[in-house]
Design an enzyme around this catalytic site. Structure first.
Site, PDB file in Angstrom:
ATOM      1  N   GLY A   9      -5.722  12.065  10.389  1.00 32.70           N
ATOM      2  CA  GLY A   9      -5.371  13.351  10.988  1.00 32.70           C
ATOM      3  C   GLY A   9      -6.306  14.447  10.488  1.00 32.70           C
ATOM      4  O   GLY A   9      -6.652  15.385  11.218  1.00 32.70           O
ATOM      5  N   ASN A  10      -6.742  14.298   9.228  1.00 26.28           N
ATOM      6  CA  ASN A  10      -7.640  15.295   8.656  1.00 26.28           C
ATOM      7  C   ASN A  10      -9.068  15.163   9.173  1.00 26.28           C
ATOM      8  O   ASN A  10      -9.843  16.112   9.103  1.00 26.28           O
ATOM      9  CB  ASN A  10      -7.623  15.209   7.131  1.00 26.28           C
ATOM     10  CG  ASN A  10      -6.324  15.761   6.567  1.00 26.28           C
ATOM     11  OD1 ASN A  10      -5.904  16.862   6.917  1.00 26.28           O
ATOM     12  ND2 ASN A  10      -5.666  14.985   5.732  1.00 26.28           N
ATOM     13  N   LYS A 122       5.039  13.845   1.319  1.00 27.67           N
ATOM     14  CA  LYS A 122       3.971  13.790   2.321  1.00 27.67           C
ATOM     15  C   LYS A 122       3.558  15.208   2.720  1.00 27.67           C
ATOM     16  O   LYS A 122       4.369  16.017   3.154  1.00 27.67           O
ATOM     17  CB  LYS A 122       4.471  13.010   3.541  1.00 27.67           C
ATOM     18  CG  LYS A 122       3.535  13.021   4.717  1.00 27.67           C
ATOM     19  CD  LYS A 122       2.235  12.312   4.422  1.00 27.67           C
ATOM     20  CE  LYS A 122       1.251  12.523   5.566  1.00 27.67           C
ATOM     21  NZ  LYS A 122      -0.100  12.115   5.228  1.00 27.67           N
ATOM     22  N   LYS A 206       0.820   7.003   8.378  1.00 29.39           N
ATOM     23  CA  LYS A 206       0.163   6.238   9.436  1.00 29.39           C
ATOM     24  C   LYS A 206      -0.646   5.078   8.875  1.00 29.39           C
ATOM     25  O   LYS A 206      -0.850   4.077   9.565  1.00 29.39           O
ATOM     26  CB  LYS A 206      -0.723   7.139  10.305  1.00 29.39           C
ATOM     27  CG  LYS A 206      -1.891   7.776   9.587  1.00 29.39           C
ATOM     28  CD  LYS A 206      -3.193   7.143   9.890  1.00 29.39           C
ATOM     29  CE  LYS A 206      -4.365   7.773   9.169  1.00 29.39           C
ATOM     30  NZ  LYS A 206      -4.200   8.566   7.990  1.00 29.39           N
ATOM     31  N   LYS A 264      -3.422   4.791   1.596  1.00 28.19           N
ATOM     32  CA  LYS A 264      -4.511   4.019   2.224  1.00 28.19           C
ATOM     33  C   LYS A 264      -4.799   2.771   1.401  1.00 28.19           C
ATOM     34  O   LYS A 264      -4.956   1.672   1.938  1.00 28.19           O
ATOM     35  CB  LYS A 264      -5.794   4.858   2.317  1.00 28.19           C
ATOM     36  CG  LYS A 264      -5.750   5.930   3.377  1.00 28.19           C
ATOM     37  CD  LYS A 264      -7.124   6.566   3.546  1.00 28.19           C
ATOM     38  CE  LYS A 264      -7.010   7.986   4.024  1.00 28.19           C
ATOM     39  NZ  LYS A 264      -6.194   8.135   5.238  1.00 28.19           N
TER      40      LYS A 264
HETATM   41  P1  ADP Z   1      -6.242  11.290   6.357  1.00 30.59           P
HETATM   42  O1  ADP Z   1      -5.882  12.435   7.211  1.00 30.59           O
HETATM   43  O2  ADP Z   1      -7.452  10.554   6.821  1.00 30.59           O
HETATM   44  O3  ADP Z   1      -5.085  10.377   6.048  1.00 30.59           O
HETATM   45  P2  ADP Z   1      -6.055  12.165   3.581  1.00 30.59           P
HETATM   46  O4  ADP Z   1      -6.300  13.579   3.204  1.00 30.59           O
HETATM   47  O5  ADP Z   1      -4.643  11.693   3.581  1.00 30.59           O
HETATM   48  O6  ADP Z   1      -6.753  11.949   4.987  1.00 30.59           O
HETATM   49  O7  ADP Z   1      -6.882  11.179   2.635  1.00 30.59           O
HETATM   50  C1  ADP Z   1      -8.309  11.335   2.476  1.00 30.59           C
HETATM   51  C2  ADP Z   1      -8.587  12.256   1.293  1.00 30.59           C
HETATM   52  O8  ADP Z   1      -8.186  11.619   0.072  1.00 30.59           O
HETATM   53  C3  ADP Z   1     -10.031  12.580   1.042  1.00 30.59           C
HETATM   54  O9  ADP Z   1     -10.474  13.639   1.862  1.00 30.59           O
HETATM   55  C4  ADP Z   1     -10.040  12.970  -0.441  1.00 30.59           C
HETATM   56  O10 ADP Z   1      -9.895  14.371  -0.552  1.00 30.59           O
HETATM   57  C5  ADP Z   1      -8.768  12.349  -1.004  1.00 30.59           C
HETATM   58  N1  ADP Z   1      -8.930  11.424  -2.116  1.00 30.59           N
HETATM   59  C6  ADP Z   1      -8.011  11.294  -3.091  1.00 30.59           C
HETATM   60  N2  ADP Z   1      -8.372  10.354  -3.971  1.00 30.59           N
HETATM   61  C7  ADP Z   1      -9.550   9.854  -3.570  1.00 30.59           C
HETATM   62  C8  ADP Z   1     -10.426   8.838  -4.074  1.00 30.59           C
HETATM   63  N3  ADP Z   1     -10.133   8.141  -5.175  1.00 30.59           N
HETATM   64  N4  ADP Z   1     -11.564   8.577  -3.395  1.00 30.59           N
HETATM   65  C9  ADP Z   1     -11.859   9.261  -2.275  1.00 30.59           C
HETATM   66  N5  ADP Z   1     -11.075  10.237  -1.744  1.00 30.59           N
HETATM   67  C10 ADP Z   1      -9.928  10.538  -2.361  1.00 30.59           C
HETATM   68 MG    MG Z   2      -3.400  10.758   4.911  1.00 33.42          MG
END
Ligand code: ADP
Ligand code: MG
Length: 317
Positions: A9-10, A122, A206, A264
């Protein structure tokens, strides 16, 4: 291969971007440009996040004085599936005129007894400075938590148990369609004491739904595409380094934040542990290169690329 792809989503609405329709449509088109080439060689199931989008709709609904109470999160989730699903559907149809593309509204069963209902974590909606977040929390009964250097609203995120329409998605895939489905993790529902489906005030992750769906559909690969090219070890420290090929056990030995990378990592580990397949986390624009084993964080049972994905360039030398 049958590939389940989850779009962040981001990545569809970047953190500092305005949530305008035109901005998101442009991002969706860029995402589809990266994904469409995969449809030639693979069966595609495309799911998407909705964190930023559902937050915008929640704010609008809360500000609408004609409503006696804001729309609940199941309804907002369905709205985002319609909105983002429509953009994806149209962009995919334009990019793949030979293929049948469908965008489905999906519900995801969760347990009413899930502990997440007591401990919301969340992130949804825009980021705020701490004082502003605390004021909104007091005013509107929100729970807010720190997200990086800012603060955001959080809501309950129970574990997905099953996508209600899984069999329908399988039928569509078997008939050759590209399926956009389970957006935002699916609309969260429980079964009542009559066995009927009822929506609940929650959002489903998701990435976890994508893993569940990938297992249920017997997918060969699960691709979680987001706004960073790799998972990093020691993220946010001077020792941060990208993780390339890895195993579920190696990933599970490290800690990742619950509201972002944590689910993830959990999702890719689960998929690989349960199916022996391949899963990856990486940047949206790298979709093809990730499937080829050339970039991203690639998770396999033994930490090596699968026979049907090309070896990494550094391993050729
Ligand atoms: P999405 O909308 O794709 O689910 P999220 O914001 O939930 O995105 O997850 C991606 C983000 O996780 C990245 O932009 C980064 O800021 C963060 N992040 C946290 N821990 C890590 C890590 N260990 N390695 C890379 N990114 C990380
Ligand atoms: Mg996310």
């Amino acid at each position: 291969m049958r590939v389940v792809i989850a779009l962040g989503g981001n990545a569809l609405l970047r953190r500092q971007e305005r949530p305008d329709a035109s901005v998101q449509l442009a991002n969706v088109r860029a995402a589809v440009a990266a994904l469409a080439p995969l449809a030639d060689r693979h069966e595609l199931v495309i799911t998407h996040g909705n964190g930023p989008q559902v937050g915008v709709l929640a704010l609008e609904s809360a500000a609408d004085r004609s409503l006696s109470s804001p729309y609940p999160f199941d309804v907002l989730g369905a709205e985002t599936q319609g909105m983002i699903g429509y953009w994806l559907l149209q962009s995919l149809q334009n990019a793949l005129p030979e293929r049948q593309v469908c965008a489905l509204l999906n519900q995801t069963l969760v347990s009413a007894a899930d502990p997440a209902f007591a401990e919301p974590e969340k992130f949804v909606g825009p980021v705020y400075e701490r004082a502003e977040a605390e004021r909104l929390a007091a005013e509107r009964g929100w729970t807010v938590k720190q997200d990086g250097s800012h603060w955001r609203r959080v809501v309950a995120s129970p574990r997905p148990q099953r996508v209600v329409e899984t069999r329908l998605i399988r039928l569509l895939l078997d008939s050759g369609a590209v399926a956009v489905c389970a957006g935002g993790g699916g609309v969260p529902v429980i079964r009542d004491d009559q066995g009927r489906l009822v929506g609940v005030e929650a959002v489903v992750d998701k990435d976890l739904t994508a893993a569940l769906l990938a297992e249920a559909l017997d997918a060969d690969a699960l691709l979680l595409l987001t706004d960073v090219p790799h998972v990093e070890r020691e993220y946010g420290t001077p020792y941060a380094a990208p993780i390339g090929h890895t195993t579920p056990a190696q990933l599970r030995a490290q800690h990742f934040p619950a509201g972002s990378m944590g689910p993830k990592v959990d999702a890719v580990c689960r998929f690989v542990e349960l199916t022996g397949g391949m899963a990856a986390i990486g940047a949206l624009e790298d979709a093809q290169a990730i499937l080829d084993g050339a970039t991203g964080t690639l998770v396999t049972p033994n930490g090596r690329p699968r026979a049907d994905s090309a070896p990494r360039t550094q391993e050729l030398t």
